[in-house]
Design an enzyme around this catalytic site. Structure first.
Site, PDB file in Angstrom:
ATOM      1  N   ASP A  60     -52.958 -41.502 -51.565  1.00 17.23           N
ATOM      2  CA  ASP A  60     -54.262 -41.037 -51.071  1.00 17.23           C
ATOM      3  C   ASP A  60     -55.360 -41.732 -51.883  1.00 17.23           C
ATOM      4  O   ASP A  60     -56.246 -41.094 -52.442  1.00 17.23           O
ATOM      5  CB  ASP A  60     -54.367 -39.509 -51.175  1.00 17.23           C
ATOM      6  CG  ASP A  60     -55.692 -38.985 -50.617  1.00 17.23           C
ATOM      7  OD1 ASP A  60     -56.372 -39.742 -49.887  1.00 17.23           O
ATOM      8  OD2 ASP A  60     -56.045 -37.820 -50.909  1.00 17.23           O
ATOM      9  N   ASN A 102     -57.669 -30.323 -58.330  1.00 20.70           N
ATOM     10  CA  ASN A 102     -57.165 -29.276 -57.448  1.00 20.70           C
ATOM     11  C   ASN A 102     -55.652 -29.403 -57.316  1.00 20.70           C
ATOM     12  O   ASN A 102     -54.933 -28.423 -57.169  1.00 20.70           O
ATOM     13  CB  ASN A 102     -57.808 -29.412 -56.062  1.00 20.70           C
ATOM     14  CG  ASN A 102     -57.158 -28.511 -55.044  1.00 20.70           C
ATOM     15  OD1 ASN A 102     -57.259 -27.288 -55.158  1.00 20.70           O
ATOM     16  ND2 ASN A 102     -56.443 -29.087 -54.086  1.00 20.70           N
ATOM     17  N   HIS A 103     -55.200 -30.661 -57.387  1.00 17.75           N
ATOM     18  CA  HIS A 103     -53.780 -30.945 -57.185  1.00 17.75           C
ATOM     19  C   HIS A 103     -53.384 -32.132 -58.059  1.00 17.75           C
ATOM     20  O   HIS A 103     -54.238 -32.804 -58.629  1.00 17.75           O
ATOM     21  CB  HIS A 103     -53.519 -31.292 -55.719  1.00 17.75           C
ATOM     22  CG  HIS A 103     -54.521 -32.276 -55.183  1.00 17.75           C
ATOM     23  ND1 HIS A 103     -55.628 -31.885 -54.464  1.00 17.75           N
ATOM     24  CD2 HIS A 103     -54.620 -33.618 -55.282  1.00 17.75           C
ATOM     25  CE1 HIS A 103     -56.348 -32.953 -54.138  1.00 17.75           C
ATOM     26  NE2 HIS A 103     -55.761 -34.016 -54.631  1.00 17.75           N
ATOM     27  N   GLN A 168     -49.368 -33.749 -52.459  1.00 16.97           N
ATOM     28  CA  GLN A 168     -50.407 -33.327 -53.411  1.00 16.97           C
ATOM     29  C   GLN A 168     -50.333 -31.821 -53.672  1.00 16.97           C
ATOM     30  O   GLN A 168     -51.177 -31.052 -53.187  1.00 16.97           O
ATOM     31  CB  GLN A 168     -51.796 -33.678 -52.846  1.00 16.97           C
ATOM     32  CG  GLN A 168     -52.053 -35.179 -52.776  1.00 16.97           C
ATOM     33  CD  GLN A 168     -53.275 -35.533 -51.943  1.00 16.97           C
ATOM     34  OE1 GLN A 168     -53.501 -34.953 -50.886  1.00 16.97           O
ATOM     35  NE2 GLN A 168     -54.064 -36.478 -52.412  1.00 16.97           N
ATOM     36  N   ASP A 170     -50.883 -28.227 -55.052  1.00 18.96           N
ATOM     37  CA  ASP A 170     -52.045 -27.625 -55.719  1.00 18.96           C
ATOM     38  C   ASP A 170     -51.664 -27.040 -57.075  1.00 18.96           C
ATOM     39  O   ASP A 170     -50.625 -26.390 -57.206  1.00 18.96           O
ATOM     40  CB  ASP A 170     -52.614 -26.487 -54.862  1.00 18.96           C
ATOM     41  CG  ASP A 170     -53.603 -26.994 -53.837  1.00 18.96           C
ATOM     42  OD1 ASP A 170     -53.389 -28.095 -53.295  1.00 18.96           O
ATOM     43  OD2 ASP A 170     -54.601 -26.284 -53.568  1.00 18.96           O
ATOM     44  N   ARG A 198     -67.399 -36.167 -61.035  1.00 19.60           N
ATOM     45  CA  ARG A 198     -67.546 -35.771 -59.633  1.00 19.60           C
ATOM     46  C   ARG A 198     -66.330 -34.895 -59.353  1.00 19.60           C
ATOM     47  O   ARG A 198     -65.190 -35.355 -59.424  1.00 19.60           O
ATOM     48  CB  ARG A 198     -67.584 -37.002 -58.731  1.00 19.60           C
ATOM     49  CG  ARG A 198     -67.686 -36.686 -57.236  1.00 19.60           C
ATOM     50  CD  ARG A 198     -66.343 -36.824 -56.567  1.00 19.60           C
ATOM     51  NE  ARG A 198     -66.394 -36.695 -55.121  1.00 19.60           N
ATOM     52  CZ  ARG A 198     -65.312 -36.485 -54.378  1.00 19.60           C
ATOM     53  NH1 ARG A 198     -64.118 -36.384 -54.922  1.00 19.60           N
ATOM     54  NH2 ARG A 198     -65.410 -36.376 -53.082  1.00 19.60           N
ATOM     55  N   ASP A 200     -63.777 -33.138 -57.393  1.00 28.36           N
ATOM     56  CA  ASP A 200     -63.170 -33.207 -56.072  1.00 28.36           C
ATOM     57  C   ASP A 200     -62.794 -31.803 -55.601  1.00 28.36           C
ATOM     58  O   ASP A 200     -62.279 -31.002 -56.373  1.00 28.36           O
ATOM     59  CB  ASP A 200     -61.905 -34.079 -56.204  1.00 28.36           C
ATOM     60  CG  ASP A 200     -61.283 -34.431 -54.878  1.00 28.36           C
ATOM     61  OD1 ASP A 200     -61.958 -35.106 -54.088  1.00 28.36           O
ATOM     62  OD2 ASP A 200     -60.122 -34.050 -54.644  1.00 28.36           O
ATOM     63  N   GLU A 207     -59.880 -21.417 -55.582  1.00 32.33           N
ATOM     64  CA  GLU A 207     -59.143 -20.556 -54.667  1.00 32.33           C
ATOM     65  C   GLU A 207     -57.956 -19.925 -55.396  1.00 32.33           C
ATOM     66  O   GLU A 207     -57.139 -20.639 -55.987  1.00 32.33           O
ATOM     67  CB  GLU A 207     -58.637 -21.449 -53.536  1.00 32.33           C
ATOM     68  CG  GLU A 207     -58.120 -20.744 -52.338  1.00 32.33           C
ATOM     69  CD  GLU A 207     -57.771 -21.773 -51.253  1.00 32.33           C
ATOM     70  OE1 GLU A 207     -58.221 -21.580 -50.126  1.00 32.33           O
ATOM     71  OE2 GLU A 207     -57.053 -22.751 -51.549  1.00 32.33           O
ATOM     72  N   GLU A 242     -68.102 -31.818 -54.914  1.00 33.48           N
ATOM     73  CA  GLU A 242     -67.905 -31.860 -53.477  1.00 33.48           C
ATOM     74  C   GLU A 242     -67.579 -30.435 -53.037  1.00 33.48           C
ATOM     75  O   GLU A 242     -66.536 -29.896 -53.401  1.00 33.48           O
ATOM     76  CB  GLU A 242     -66.722 -32.799 -53.175  1.00 33.48           C
ATOM     77  CG  GLU A 242     -66.379 -32.896 -51.732  1.00 33.48           C
ATOM     78  CD  GLU A 242     -64.965 -33.439 -51.489  1.00 33.48           C
ATOM     79  OE1 GLU A 242     -64.790 -34.148 -50.501  1.00 33.48           O
ATOM     80  OE2 GLU A 242     -64.042 -33.144 -52.268  1.00 33.48           O
ATOM     81  N   HIS A 311     -66.822 -42.342 -49.126  1.00 37.01           N
ATOM     82  CA  HIS A 311     -65.545 -43.021 -48.923  1.00 37.01           C
ATOM     83  C   HIS A 311     -64.670 -42.339 -47.875  1.00 37.01           C
ATOM     84  O   HIS A 311     -63.600 -42.820 -47.548  1.00 37.01           O
ATOM     85  CB  HIS A 311     -64.790 -43.075 -50.254  1.00 37.01           C
ATOM     86  CG  HIS A 311     -64.499 -41.694 -50.775  1.00 37.01           C
ATOM     87  ND1 HIS A 311     -65.492 -40.836 -51.207  1.00 37.01           N
ATOM     88  CD2 HIS A 311     -63.340 -41.006 -50.910  1.00 37.01           C
ATOM     89  CE1 HIS A 311     -64.944 -39.697 -51.578  1.00 37.01           C
ATOM     90  NE2 HIS A 311     -63.643 -39.772 -51.414  1.00 37.01           N
TER      91      HIS A 311
HETATM   92  C1  GLC Z   1     -61.605 -35.208 -51.339  1.00 37.51           C
HETATM   93  C2  GLC Z   1     -61.787 -36.708 -51.323  1.00 37.51           C
HETATM   94  C3  GLC Z   1     -60.785 -37.325 -50.371  1.00 37.51           C
HETATM   95  C4  GLC Z   1     -59.381 -36.938 -50.800  1.00 37.51           C
HETATM   96  C5  GLC Z   1     -59.253 -35.429 -50.935  1.00 37.51           C
HETATM   97  C6  GLC Z   1     -57.968 -35.028 -51.598  1.00 37.51           C
HETATM   98  O1  GLC Z   1     -61.934 -34.632 -50.147  1.00 37.51           O
HETATM   99  O2  GLC Z   1     -63.103 -37.031 -50.986  1.00 37.51           O
HETATM  100  O3  GLC Z   1     -60.912 -38.706 -50.306  1.00 37.51           O
HETATM  101  O4  GLC Z   1     -58.457 -37.392 -49.859  1.00 37.51           O
HETATM  102  O5  GLC Z   1     -60.285 -34.884 -51.705  1.00 37.51           O
HETATM  103  O6  GLC Z   1     -58.027 -35.270 -52.984  1.00 37.51           O
END
Ligand code: GLC
Length: 558
Positions: A60, A102-103, A168, A170, A198, A200, A207, A242, A311
């Protein structure tokens, strides 16, 4: 000017692997990026956001890390990274990195250990369920590419949770050991010298997943904890997150109910992003005005990050079905241009028909609205996409530096490149590249340089208030103002293609010698602001007045 550097920053986002390859292996690297820092400084960039830099199987694009304490060996070493920080700092450029916690990748040693035995010390670092959870087919982020959010792991003999792809898993943020580890990771990179992160997928980090409950509770307290920790380690490090959530949820990400900004410093403004696209598609500023009006009041110090392209796909999921169709029709009519039923996998220049006036209008609007602008690599030269690549890879092609083979990105054989460069046609590197545009004062790149310069001379955009000017205007015209301790700016944008004359004479009494700072073409002097000419798709940035330290009571220089 603000004490908060991030309020007046110009952020540039890039993925090291597609930016510049210094050693000819076909993959961009840190030394390549270092060699391009002067280019970025010339563009007026003050902060780099690097997409994931860690070792990763890259299923990813690096958002699947196997080691949070290292850099991907294809990019270089930690030593190279420290050198990057030093060289960027020499040029007044800060660096923030993606924090993707997150993961992990399913190849991460933590997950490998966790799945191997219920007694593994890492078992509880992930989210498991012995029974098949009833919400197994709910909450997918990548519909079409992902069928479920719980997958059975035969080795573990249990189901594990994954908000994103099944490779991925969590992390379990209900586990204090995981929280501590994240703080350690953050401390490590701060210690090396990054200026922040940043974050993610912020809503999923907090959660507290309960198997079977597709709406599991969130623990916002972790954001407060993380902020406190970061600020102890570095007083001016920033957390930019994000969080593409409902508008009434947003405030909780910035701060708790006490009203202070004690969580994330900045959030990407997804709501404005969708509305900007709609406004451009309809050539009507109303959606932007609505977005500005509906923006929740932020606690002091909290800041938006604005963007047109990032992206990922352009996410239109917060528009109504009709609105979304309007954007699809105008900017992504073919099914192949669309993704996940909600988005468009194209870059901006091709979406806007490579119409230079419309591209300038779009970026002028983004950069003059409240918040800190984020620009994605290649947008400053108007790069296009490659729709023959799968999914989001279409917009992740190598940076186009020159007319040399491989666009000057790499000396490797073309077949060895991380991704093919865009060739031929209106967006191929033969026509769209830095070298050509650098020599041309009329190029998009030269325009971006002028525009970021105007932005940096107008700190009220980032640090002040942003208000639509409420008066009758010609159709298609948006007028807004930015007021801050340094003065007032007024902006006109004509989203229609028809010439307009705008009367802002009522503002003249506030003005001391107003003048144009940036415009799509030369105009007559602004005079008394009562007959401002504005070409179709034109824009004007007008300085209304400037305040100086020691100004008199009326805010005028003394
Ligand atoms: C965020 C990123 C994305 C990625 C996802 C999983 O949404 O912007 O590119 O695939 O997280 O980490």
């Amino acid at each position: 000017m603000s004490d908060r550097w991030y309020s007046e920053a110009v952020i540039y986002c890039l993925d090291i692997d597609t930016f510049a390859d210094s050693d000819g292996d076909g993959v961009g690297d840190i030394q390549g990026l270092i060699s391009r820092l002067d280019y970025l400084a010339g563009l007026g960039i003050t902060c780099l956001w690097l997409q994931p830099i860690h070792p990763s199987p890259n299923r990813d694009d690096g958002y699947d890390a196997t080691d949070f304490y290292n850099v991907d060996p294809r990019f270089g070493t930690l030593g190279d990274f420290a050198e990057l920080l030093h060289q960027a700092n020499n040029r007044g450029i800060r660096v923030i990195i993606d924090l993707v916690v997150n993961h992990t990748s399913d190849q991460h040693p933590w997950f490998q250990s966790a799945r191997s035995s219920p007694d593994s010390p890492y078992r509880d670092w992930y989210v498991w369920s012995d029974q098949q959870p009833a919400d197994r087919h709910q909450g997918m982020v990548f519909p079409g590419e992902q069928n479920e959010t719980w997958t059975y792991d035969r080795t573990a003999k249990s189901w594990f949770y994954h908000r994103f792809y099944k490779f991925q898993p969590d992390l379990n943020f209900g586990n204090p050991a995981v929280r501590d580890e994240i703080k350690k990771i953050v401390s490590f990179w701060i210690q090396l010298g990054v200026s922040g992160f940043r974050i993610d997928a912020a809503p999923f980090i907090i959660e507290m997943t309960e198997p079977g409950n597709a709406n599991s509770p969130k623990d916002f307290a972790f954001l407060t904890e993380l902020r406190q920790h970061v600020q102890w380690r570095s007083g001016d490090a920033v957390l930019l997150a994000e969080a593409n959530v409902e508008p009434d949820e947003l405030q909780k990400y910035f701060g708790d109910s006490g009203g202070s900004a004690n969580r994330l410093h900045m959030l990407f403004d997804f709501m404005l992003n969708g509305r900007l696209m709609l406004a451009l598609a309809r050539r009507d500023p109303e959606p932007v005005i609505e977005a500005l009006r509906e923006t929740p009041a932020l606690p002091s110090g909290a800041q938006w990050a604005t963007f047109l392209r990032n992206h990922d796909e352009i996410d239109l999921s917060r528009l109504t079905a009709d609105q979304r169709q309007d954007v699809f029709r105008e900017f992504g009519p073919d099914e192949d241009m669309q993704l996940y039923g909600r988005g468009i996998r194209r870059r901006l220049a091709p979406m806007l028909g490579n119409d230079r006036r419309r591209i300038e209008l779009a970026y002028s609007l983004q950069f003059s609205l409240r918040g800190t602008p984020v620009l994605r690599y290649g947008e400053e030269i108007g790069m296009g996409e490659d729709l023959s690549l799968p999914g989001r890879e279409s917009i992740r092609t190598p940076m186009q530096w020159s007319m040399k083979p491989n666009a000057g990105f790499s000396e490797a054989d073309a077949g060895k490149l991380i991704r093919p460069v865009v060739e031929g046609g209106d967006f191929g590197y033969e026509r769209v590249n830095v070298t050509l545009q650098r020599q041309d004062p009329g190029s998009l790149l030269s325009w971006f340089e002028r525009m970021t310069r105007a932005l940096r001379e107008a700190p009220e955009i980032g640090s002040g208030t942003c208000t639509p000017i409420d008066q009758v205007l010609p159709p298609g015209v948006l007028a807004h103002r930015a007021d801050g301790p340094t003065g007032t700016m007024v902006f006109l944008h004509n989203l229609s293609t028809k010439h307009a004359t705008v009367d802002l004479g009522s503002l003249y009494e506030e003005a001391d010698l107003p003048n144009d700072m940036l415009s799509d073409r030369p105009y007559n002097p602004v005079g008394k602001l009562d007959a401002l000419e504005l070409a179709g798709q034109g824009y004007r940035w007008i300085r209304l007045c400037r305040s100086y330290a020691g100004a008199g009571p009326a805010g005028r220089p003394v």
